[in-house]
Write an enzyme that holds these catalytic residues in place. Structure first.
Site, mmCIF file in Angstrom:
data_model
loop_
_atom_site.group_PDB
_atom_site.id
_atom_site.type_symbol
_atom_site.label_atom_id
_atom_site.label_comp_id
_atom_site.label_asym_id
_atom_site.label_seq_id
_atom_site.Cartn_x
_atom_site.Cartn_y
_atom_site.Cartn_z
ATOM 1 N N ASP A 40 0.847 -1.198 0.000
ATOM 2 C CA ASP A 40 0.000 0.000 0.000
ATOM 3 C C ASP A 40 0.875 1.237 0.000
ATOM 4 O O ASP A 40 1.829 1.356 0.743
ATOM 5 C CB ASP A 40 -0.975 0.037 1.181
ATOM 6 C CG ASP A 40 -2.234 0.820 0.844
ATOM 7 O OD1 ASP A 40 -3.312 0.199 0.778
ATOM 8 O OD2 ASP A 40 -2.142 2.048 0.608
ATOM 9 N N SER A 165 -14.630 4.126 -15.237
ATOM 10 C CA SER A 165 -15.347 3.052 -15.934
ATOM 11 C C SER A 165 -14.498 2.475 -17.053
ATOM 12 O O SER A 165 -14.452 1.249 -17.253
ATOM 13 C CB SER A 165 -16.629 3.556 -16.578
ATOM 14 O OG SER A 165 -17.370 4.307 -15.694
ATOM 15 N N GLY A 405 -9.940 -27.699 -54.384
ATOM 16 C CA GLY A 405 -10.861 -28.798 -54.667
ATOM 17 C C GLY A 405 -10.214 -29.984 -55.360
ATOM 18 O O GLY A 405 -10.356 -31.119 -54.927
ATOM 19 N N ASP A 509 3.333 -23.770 -48.669
ATOM 20 C CA ASP A 509 1.971 -23.337 -48.340
ATOM 21 C C ASP A 509 1.899 -22.976 -46.858
ATOM 22 O O ASP A 509 1.725 -23.838 -45.995
ATOM 23 C CB ASP A 509 0.976 -24.456 -48.674
ATOM 24 C CG ASP A 509 -0.472 -24.023 -48.418
ATOM 25 O OD1 ASP A 509 -0.667 -22.986 -47.751
ATOM 26 O OD2 ASP A 509 -1.380 -24.730 -48.862
ATOM 27 N N ILE A 529 -5.539 -28.530 -39.910
ATOM 28 C CA ILE A 529 -5.693 -29.703 -40.769
ATOM 29 C C ILE A 529 -4.457 -29.878 -41.654
ATOM 30 O O ILE A 529 -3.705 -28.938 -41.875
ATOM 31 C CB ILE A 529 -6.954 -29.586 -41.653
ATOM 32 C CG1 ILE A 529 -6.906 -28.301 -42.506
ATOM 33 C CG2 ILE A 529 -8.219 -29.604 -40.816
ATOM 34 C CD1 ILE A 529 -7.977 -28.238 -43.572
ATOM 35 N N GLY A 532 -4.120 -30.705 -48.193
ATOM 36 C CA GLY A 532 -4.616 -31.714 -49.134
ATOM 37 C C GLY A 532 -3.492 -32.193 -50.037
ATOM 38 O O GLY A 532 -3.405 -33.374 -50.385
HETATM 39 P P1 NAI Z 1 -9.835 1.742 -0.642
HETATM 40 O O1 NAI Z 1 -9.597 3.160 -1.003
HETATM 41 O O2 NAI Z 1 -10.284 1.469 0.750
HETATM 42 O O3 NAI Z 1 -8.563 0.881 -0.919
HETATM 43 C C1 NAI Z 1 -7.706 1.133 -1.984
HETATM 44 C C2 NAI Z 1 -6.299 1.062 -1.480
HETATM 45 O O4 NAI Z 1 -5.418 1.197 -2.593
HETATM 46 C C3 NAI Z 1 -5.956 2.173 -0.534
HETATM 47 O O5 NAI Z 1 -5.467 1.634 0.680
HETATM 48 C C4 NAI Z 1 -4.898 2.977 -1.252
HETATM 49 O O6 NAI Z 1 -3.907 3.537 -0.392
HETATM 50 C C5 NAI Z 1 -4.315 1.973 -2.154
HETATM 51 N N1 NAI Z 1 -3.673 2.580 -3.323
HETATM 52 C C6 NAI Z 1 -4.128 3.586 -4.075
HETATM 53 N N2 NAI Z 1 -3.257 3.871 -5.053
HETATM 54 C C7 NAI Z 1 -2.219 3.009 -4.923
HETATM 55 C C8 NAI Z 1 -1.025 2.812 -5.639
HETATM 56 N N3 NAI Z 1 -0.695 3.557 -6.694
HETATM 57 N N4 NAI Z 1 -0.182 1.848 -5.260
HETATM 58 C C9 NAI Z 1 -0.488 1.071 -4.159
HETATM 59 N N5 NAI Z 1 -1.610 1.238 -3.440
HETATM 60 C C10 NAI Z 1 -2.466 2.211 -3.814
HETATM 61 O O7 NAI Z 1 -10.903 1.191 -1.658
HETATM 62 P P2 NAI Z 1 -11.690 -0.192 -1.727
HETATM 63 O O8 NAI Z 1 -13.117 0.093 -1.718
HETATM 64 O O9 NAI Z 1 -11.170 -1.167 -0.794
HETATM 65 O O10 NAI Z 1 -11.365 -0.620 -3.222
HETATM 66 C C11 NAI Z 1 -10.511 -1.684 -3.582
HETATM 67 C C12 NAI Z 1 -10.641 -1.929 -5.070
HETATM 68 O O11 NAI Z 1 -11.968 -2.302 -5.359
HETATM 69 C C13 NAI Z 1 -10.382 -0.711 -5.920
HETATM 70 O O12 NAI Z 1 -9.712 -1.115 -7.097
HETATM 71 C C14 NAI Z 1 -11.756 -0.211 -6.272
HETATM 72 O O13 NAI Z 1 -11.778 0.540 -7.459
HETATM 73 C C15 NAI Z 1 -12.511 -1.480 -6.353
HETATM 74 N N6 NAI Z 1 -13.945 -1.351 -6.179
HETATM 75 C C16 NAI Z 1 -14.496 -1.117 -4.957
HETATM 76 C C17 NAI Z 1 -15.852 -1.035 -4.807
HETATM 77 C C18 NAI Z 1 -16.459 -0.865 -3.488
HETATM 78 O O14 NAI Z 1 -17.715 -0.992 -3.391
HETATM 79 N N7 NAI Z 1 -15.686 -0.617 -2.439
HETATM 80 C C19 NAI Z 1 -16.750 -1.115 -5.954
HETATM 81 C C20 NAI Z 1 -16.088 -1.446 -7.177
HETATM 82 C C21 NAI Z 1 -14.734 -1.535 -7.268
#
Ligand code: NAI
Length: 737
Positions: A40, A165, A405, A509, A529, A532
C-alpha cells in the site's frame, strides 16, 4: 465435508492492502496459511500523498495472530519492486490480487488529462505492471492465480466516472486474455466487481448498506478463485454482502442483413433492427474465434437460402468481369529451388530412411537423386497467393473462402531436384456451382531453355461466390475418374506424424489454417488440418513404390479430388487398382473411414520393368496361411479359457518371396479374444513372429518344428520371446489345421 481451504506454502501479493477490501483479503489469506505481501502506497483516495502506516498496521495485525506478512510501500506503477519483495522474503510468487485503486470522479466534460491519466496509471497500468512482473515466475513454476478488480461502473457505466469506468472495463479485457494465455501454465485469471463499504464508498452508500457490505463478505470469493482447487478462469464475478454471481457476454442471435455479395446499406440495417436486437435466441460466445465462426456460419447459411442472383466473384462487374478473367494469362514468374527444397518435399510427403530406396530421395549425393513428381505443385502454387490477392483482372476473391478442390498434373520430363522453373498461369475457366464458384487454373512450368517440364491444373472452389449466371461444367478441366469396383490390387498404409502439417508447410503453403489452432477454429475446424496436397504426395509416393519401382520417369500424370480433411497424426490408407497404364487410387483416413482423395489416378508412361506390388502388407492378397488364422479364430471362440491362460497379443508378419504380404493380429488378451488382419487395434503386440506363408502352414500342421524353424532363421521372433512358447497351446491337435 471437504477439508477447509488452505494456502500453506503459497505466497500472495495484495496491492492496496492497507485498508478496505485489500486489507480483508490480506487478513484472510494469512489466516489460512499464506505468506502475504501487504502493498500500500498509503495515499489519499484521489492519488495524492504517501504513508507506510496503513500497510504496517495490516502486517502487524497478521503477525500478532501468528501469520506471515511483509509490507511494501511502492506504488503499483513500480510493479517489479512489489514482486521483488515477494521473491526476497519468500522466494516466489503464487497469487497476485490487483486491488489498489483511486477515484477522481468528474462529469465527463470536466475530466482533465490528469484525472484521466492518474486513474489509468493506477488501475490499468498498475495492474499490468504488477502482473507482468509476476508472470514469468508463474510461467516458470507452472502455477499462478491472478485477480483483476473491475467495477459495476465499468460493466454498466456510471455518471461522473468515465475515466474510472473505462479503466475498470479495460481490466476485464486484460483478464480475459491472460486467462487464455495462462492455460498452458496453470495460470488462472479472473475479474471481480466488488461491492463493499470502504472509504471509497462511505460517502455514497447509506449507513445501513455500509454495514451489510462488509469487505469480509467479498474476500471469500477472492480466496476461492485463488485456490489451487478452483478450475475457474476468464470469469467475471459480481459480489457483495454475501451475494455472488457470475457475469458473461450475451449476444442476440443476430441476422444477416446483406444480400449475398451485394453492397450492404444502412437502410437494410434499419429495417432489420428488431431482429438485430432480439435476445430471444441469445448466444454466449466465449472466444473471438467462436464469435467469428458463429457470424460467418450465419452468413453462409443465409446465402444458401437466399434465392436472389448475387454478384459474381468479380465483385459487381457482372458477367463481363468474369469473361475478362477467363483466358487471362499472367506474366511469367521464376521459381528457384535447391536440393534442400527437394529433400524437404520428399520428407514432408512421408519419404523415410526406412525405405530401401531412400538415398535416391533423401541424399543429394546419391547417384540417382530424385524428387517425387508431385513436387511440381510447389513451383506451380507459388503464383497462387498473387492470384488470390488480385492478379486476375475482373476477379476479386476473398482468400479465406478459397478451398483447394482438385489437382491434376502432367509431367513431361523428370523434374530436376534443383534449378529454376518459369511459371505461367492461365485462367482456363470459371464455373458457377451455385453454392460457390470454381476457378480452373492452369500453370505451365518451363525450363530456362523454354522446354516444357510440367503443367498443373488447380480447381479452386470459392465458397459463396456462385450464382452469378455462369456455366456449370467445362471440357477444359481434367475430370476425376472413379476406380473399378473390384477389390484393390494393392493397399498401403502410412501413419502421418502429428507434425506432418508443420513440416509440409515449409515446402511453401504457409496458410495458418495448417498450424495455428485459433485460425483453424475461425475457419470452422476443430484443429489445424493437413494440407490436401500433402496427402496427394503421400498417395503419389505409394503408387510410385507399388507400381513404378520408385522410378520417377514412369509417372506421366496425377489427378485427385480433395474430398475430406485429414488431421496430422491420422493414418492414410491408399487402395490401388492397375488398369493398363493407369493406376486408380483412393485414399482414406483409417481412423474414421473418410475418403480424403477420390476420383484419383496416376498415368504411367509405360509399364515398369518389374513391379513391386506387395512391399507393404496388402489387405487383399489371399494366402495359404489364411486358413491357419481362420482355425485360430475358431479355436479361440471354442475355448475362452485359452485366452485367459495365454493373456498376450501376437502380431504375425506373413512373408512371400522375402516380402511381408500379410499381417495378422492374434489378440488373446482383450475381451474373449480375436483374430484379424492388420496390426493390433488396441495397444502393442507383446510378441511379433515373422515367417513365410508356406512355413507357417508347415509349422502348424506339424511338418516343421518351431524350435528348428527358429534355429534355422525361418521363424523370427521379436518382443517378449517367452510369449512365443505359450503359443504351443494354440498349435495342439494339429490334424485339424
Ligand atoms: P480503498 O480506497 O479502501 O482501498 C484502496 C487502497 O489502494 C488504498 O489503501 C490505497 O492507499 C491503495 N492505493 C491507491 N493507489 C495506490 C497505488 N498507486 N499503489 C499502491 N496502493 C495504492 O478502496 P476499496 O473500496 O477497498 O477498493 C478496492 C478496489 O476495489 C479498488 O480497485 C476499487 O476501485 C474497487 N472497487 C471497490 C468497490 C467498493 O464498493 N468498495 C466497488 C467497485 C470496485
Amino acid at each position: 465435508m471437504a477439508a477447509p481451504m488452505r494456502f500453506d506454502g503459497r505466497v500472495v501479493l495484495v496491492t492496496g492492502a492497507g485498508g478496505g477490501l485489500g486489507r480483508e483479503y490480506a487478513l484472510q489469506f494469512a489466516e489460512r496459511g499464506a505468506a502475504v505481501i501487504v502493498n500500500d502506497l498509503g495515499g489519499g483516495m484521489s492519488g495524492g500523498g504517501e504513508s507506510s502506516r496503513p500497510a504496517d498496521l495490516v502486517v502487524k495485525e497478521i503477525r500478532s495472530k501468528g501469520g506471515k506478512a511483509v509490507a511494501n510501500y511502492n506504488s503499483v506503477e513500480d510493479g517489479e519492486k512489489l514482486v521483488q519483495t515477494a521473491l526476497d522474503n519468500f522466494g516466489k510468487i503464487d497469487i497476485v490480487v490487483n486491488n489498489a485503486g483511486i477515484l477522481r470522479d468528474r462529469s465527463f466534460a470536466r475530466i482533465s488529462d490528469l484525472d484521466w491519466d492518474l486513474i489509468h496509471r493506477v488501475h490499468m497500468r498498475g495492474s499490468f505492471l504488477v502482473t507482468r512482473a509476476a508472470w514469468p515466475h508463474m510461467k516458470k513454476q507452472g502455477y499462478g492465480r491472478i485477480i483483476m478488480t473491475s467495477s459495476a461502473s465499468g460493466l454498466y457505466g456510471n455518471f461522473g466516472q468515465a475515466n474510472y469506468s473505462a479503466a475498470k472495463l479495460g481490466l476485464v479485457g486484460l483478464s480475459n486474455t491472460l486467462a487464455k494465455e495462462g492455460v498452458k501454465y496453470d495460470i488462472k485469471c479472473n475479474a471481480i466487481a466488488p461491492m463493499a463499504g470502504s472509504r471509497m464508498t462511505q460517502t455514497i452508500l447509506p449507513e445501513g448498506a455500509l454495514q451489510r457490505l462488509d469487505p469480509k463478505h467479498v474476500a471469500p470469493v477472492v480466496l476461492y478463485l485463488c485456490h489451487e482447487d478452483c478450475p475457474e478462469t476468464g470469469g467475471v464475478f459480481e459480489t457483495g454482502a454475501g451475494w455472488v454471481s457470475k457475469l458473461r457476454w450475451q449476444r442476440t442471435k443476430g441476422t444477416v442483413v446483406r444480400q449475398d455479395d451485394a453492397i450492404m446499406t444502412p437502410e437494410q440495417v434499419r429495417d432489420s433492427w428488431s431482429e438485430i436486437t432480439d435476445f430471444s435466441d441469445a448466444t454466449y460466445p466465449n472466444s473471438g474465434g467462436e464469435s467469428t465462426t458463429q457470424a460467418l456460419a450465419a452468413v453462409e447459411e443465409a446465402f444458401q437460402n437466399q434465392s436472389s442472383v448475387p454478384a459474381p466473384p468479380g465483385g459487381g462487374g457482372g458477367g463481363n468481369s468474369i469473361e475478362r478473367a477467363i483466358g487471362y494469362t499472367a506474366r511469367p514468374t521464376v521459381f528457384t529451388y535447391t536440393t534442400d527444397d527437394a529433400i524437404l518435399y520428399n520428407l514432408a510427403v512421408g519419404m523415410s530412411t526406412s525405405d530401401p530406396d531412400h538415398l535416391k530421395f533423401l541424399f543429394e549425393g546419391s547417384e540417382d537423386f530424385r524428387v517425387i513428381p508431385s513436387f511440381s505443385v510447389i513451383p506451380a502454387a507459388s503464383c497462387i497467393p498473387n492470384i488470390l490477392s488480385g492478379d486476375i483482372p475482373g476477379l476479386s476473391i476473398d482468400p479465406t473462402k478459397v478451398l483447394h478442390g482438385e489437382q491434376y498434373m502432367e509431367i513431361y520430363k523428370p523434374i530436376s531436384p534443383s534449378g529454376k522453373l518459369i511459371c505461367k498461369f492461365t485462367v482456363a475457366d470459371i464455373l458457377d456451382k451455385g453454392s460457390g464458384a470454381v476457378i480452373v487454373l492452369n500453370v505451365d512450368l518451363e525450363s530456362e531453355e523454354g522446354e516444357r517440364v510440367a503443367m498443373n491444373q488447380f480447381a479452386l472452389f470459392v465458397v459463396g461466390a456462385g450464382r452469378f449466371g455462369g456455366h456449370r461444367n467445362t471440357d477444359k478441366a481434367y475430370a476425376p475418374v472413379d476406380p473399378p469396383s473390384r477389390p484393390p490390387d494393392a493397399t498401403v498404409r502410412d501413419k502421418t506424424s502429428i507434425d506432418q502439417a508443420a513440416l509440409y508447410r515449409l515446402t511453401g503453403d504457409r496458410n495458418p489454417l495448417h498450424i495455428d489452432p485459433s485460425f483453424a477454429i475461425m475457419g470452422g475446424f476443430d484443429k489445424p488440418i493437413l494440407h490436401g496436397m500433402c496427402t496427394y504426395g503421400f498417395a503419389t509416393r505409394a503408387v510410385l513404390k507399388q507400381f513404378a519401382n520408385n522410378d520417377v520417369t514412369l509417372i506421366k500424370a496425377i489427378k485427385a479430388r480433395m474430398s475430406k480433411t485429414v488431421l496430422p497424426g491420422q493414418t492414410l490408407q491408399t487402395d490401388m487398382w492397375k488398369e493398363g497404364s493407369r493406376i486408380h487410387f483412393l485414399t482414406k483416413v483409417v481412423e474414421n473411414g473418410n475418403v480424403c482423395l477420390s476420383g484419383a489416378y496416376v498415368d504411367l508412361t509405360r509399364a515398369p520393368a518389374t513391379v513391386t506390388t506387395t512391399t507393404q502388407p496388402t489387405q487383399s492378397v489371399s494366402l495359404a496361411s489364411d486358413a491357419v488364422f481362420a482355425e485360430f479364430s475358431r479355436r479361440i471362440k471354442a475355448s475362452p479359457a485359452l485366452v485367459k491362460k495365454i493373456n498376450a497379443v501376437y502380431l504375425w508378419n506373413v512373408t512371400k518371396d522375402g516380402k511381408t504380404c500379410a499381417q495378422w493380429t492374434v489378440d488373446l488378451k482383450t475381451g474373449s479374444g480375436s483374430v484379424y488382419r492388420g496390426e493390433p487395434k488396441q495397444g502393442k503386440a507383446g510378441c511379433t513372429l515373422t515367417l513365410a506363408d508356406s512355413d507357417l502352414v508347415a509349422m502348424v500342421s506339424g511338418k516343421l518344428n518351431p524350435q528348428q524353424a527358429f534355429m534355422q532363421g525361418k521363424l523370427k521372433v521379436s518382443g517378449n520371446i517367452m510369449l512365443s512358447q505359450k503359443l504351443s497351446q494354440l498349435f495342439q491337435d494339429q490334424a485339424k489345421l
